[in-house]
Design a protein around this motif. Structure first.
Motif, PDB file in Angstrom:
ATOM      1  N   VAL A 184       0.838  -1.205   0.000  1.00  0.00           N
ATOM      2  CA  VAL A 184       0.000   0.000   0.000  1.00  0.00           C
ATOM      3  C   VAL A 184       0.873   1.255   0.000  1.00  0.00           C
ATOM      4  N   LEU A 185       1.887   1.288   0.859  1.00  0.00           N
ATOM      5  CA  LEU A 185       2.773   2.457   0.929  1.00  0.00           C
ATOM      6  C   LEU A 185       3.459   2.684  -0.408  1.00  0.00           C
ATOM      7  N   SER A 186       3.912   1.600  -1.028  1.00  0.00           N
ATOM      8  CA  SER A 186       4.591   1.708  -2.312  1.00  0.00           C
ATOM      9  C   SER A 186       3.666   2.238  -3.395  1.00  0.00           C
ATOM     10  N   LYS A 187       2.463   1.687  -3.477  1.00  0.00           N
ATOM     11  CA  LYS A 187       1.512   2.096  -4.515  1.00  0.00           C
ATOM     12  C   LYS A 187       1.056   3.544  -4.331  1.00  0.00           C
ATOM     13  N   LEU A 188       0.931   3.982  -3.072  1.00  0.00           N
ATOM     14  CA  LEU A 188       0.486   5.346  -2.810  1.00  0.00           C
ATOM     15  C   LEU A 188       1.630   6.354  -2.887  1.00  0.00           C
ATOM     16  N   GLY A 189       2.867   5.850  -2.936  1.00  0.00           N
ATOM     17  CA  GLY A 189       4.015   6.738  -3.014  1.00  0.00           C
ATOM     18  C   GLY A 189       4.246   7.539  -1.754  1.00  0.00           C
ATOM     19  N   VAL A 190       3.953   6.938  -0.590  1.00  0.00           N
ATOM     20  CA  VAL A 190       4.150   7.621   0.687  1.00  0.00           C
ATOM     21  C   VAL A 190       5.224   6.912   1.489  1.00  0.00           C
ATOM     22  N   ASP A 191       5.761   7.601   2.491  1.00  0.00           N
ATOM     23  CA  ASP A 191       6.894   7.078   3.236  1.00  0.00           C
ATOM     24  C   ASP A 191       6.520   6.278   4.471  1.00  0.00           C
ATOM     25  N   LEU A 194       1.461   6.893   8.638  1.00  0.00           N
ATOM     26  CA  LEU A 194       0.716   8.122   8.926  1.00  0.00           C
ATOM     27  C   LEU A 194       0.302   8.806   7.636  1.00  0.00           C
ATOM     28  N   GLN A 195       1.226   8.928   6.698  1.00  0.00           N
ATOM     29  CA  GLN A 195       0.913   9.569   5.426  1.00  0.00           C
ATOM     30  C   GLN A 195      -0.191   8.808   4.702  1.00  0.00           C
ATOM     31  N   ALA A 196      -0.111   7.478   4.721  1.00  0.00           N
ATOM     32  CA  ALA A 196      -1.146   6.668   4.071  1.00  0.00           C
ATOM     33  C   ALA A 196      -2.489   6.850   4.766  1.00  0.00           C
ATOM     34  N   ALA A 197      -2.470   6.892   6.102  1.00  0.00           N
ATOM     35  CA  ALA A 197      -3.708   7.034   6.862  1.00  0.00           C
ATOM     36  C   ALA A 197      -4.368   8.379   6.590  1.00  0.00           C
ATOM     37  N   VAL A 198      -3.558   9.436   6.555  1.00  0.00           N
ATOM     38  CA  VAL A 198      -4.106  10.771   6.304  1.00  0.00           C
ATOM     39  C   VAL A 198      -4.656  10.862   4.889  1.00  0.00           C
ATOM     40  N   LEU A 199      -3.921  10.313   3.926  1.00  0.00           N
ATOM     41  CA  LEU A 199      -4.397  10.321   2.547  1.00  0.00           C
ATOM     42  C   LEU A 199      -5.728   9.588   2.433  1.00  0.00           C
ATOM     43  N   ALA A 200      -5.807   8.420   3.078  1.00  0.00           N
ATOM     44  CA  ALA A 200      -7.040   7.636   3.017  1.00  0.00           C
ATOM     45  C   ALA A 200      -8.194   8.354   3.704  1.00  0.00           C
TER      46      ALA A 200
END
Length: 213
Positions: A184-191, A194-200
């Motif tokens: 998921v982190l790789s596909k969303l391009g986030v580090d 937290l970044q993935a959670a906020v984006l979602a």
């Protein structure tokens, strides 16, 4: 380690966290001492005040994240303003906690940070959902590119669940969840989580049960 300009708050947080049998507060200090103390004490997790009179917390965050082996850093504040959240996220924070977070929730958050999981206070998540701000086109496409299982994992990640809790919820092995999170982190391009959670959350992903948009 706890970094805050108020001695009373540092003492109170130290007592709360020190009461947990699996946590140990290795030190407390004001912002100007933070980088040197982290170098000396090498904590796994740092709770860092956003606004301090001697130094800006976001400046300290950037210095900590530039260390060879940086700790997980959660910003600790009385302010739940969006600009602090997104700047901290951009600078590499792993969490964002309000200072009135309940003791049990604080302990859970520090445990999650210690395992590499991100954390957001419930009021922060609620504020993000209420803003109604959508993702940009590139982010929306990235969300749409997740598999059904990855979408389920992201939705639970956005609720602040650890890998073990997600595994229990989805009846999966924890290593399998870890692989899904990495994907998921790789596909969303986030580090980080937290970044993935906020984006979602800003995309209303969690509320829609992984349907994104």
């Amino acid at each position: 380690m706890i970094v805050d300009d108020e001695e009373l708050l540092r003492s109170g947080l130290e007592q709360i966290l020190g009461a947990a049998p699996d946590l140990r507060v290795v030190g407390t200090c004001q912002g100007g001492e933070a980088v040197d103390r982290v170098r000396a004490l090498r904590p796994d997790v740092v709770l860092l005040d956003v606004r301090m009179p001697d130094v800006d917390g976001l400046t300290v965050l950037r210095s900590l994240r530039s260390l060879p082996e940086p700790p997980q850093v959660a910003m600790l504040t009385t302010f739940d303003r969006d600009e602090y959240l997104f700047q901290a996220m951009s600078d590499g924070a792993s969490g964002f906690l309000l200072k009135d977070t309940a003791p049990r929730a604080l302990i859970r958050a520090v445990r999650a940070l210690g395992t590499g999981s991100g954390c957001l206070s419930v009021p922060v998540v609620r504020r993000l959902r209420q803003t109604g701000v959508r993702t940009d086109t590139a982010a929306a496409r990235a969300l749409g590119g997740l598999s059904e299982r990855e979408g389920e994992v992201l939705g639970l990640l956005a609720e602040g669940l650890s890998n073990a809790a997600i595994a229990q919820e989805l009846y999966l092995a924890t290593p399998t969840v870890k692989e899904h999170v990495s994907s998921v982190l790789s596909k969303l391009g986030v580090d980080n989580r937290l970044q993935a959670a906020v984006l979602a959350t800003r995309a209303s992903w969690a509320e829609a049960g992984g349907t994104g948009g």
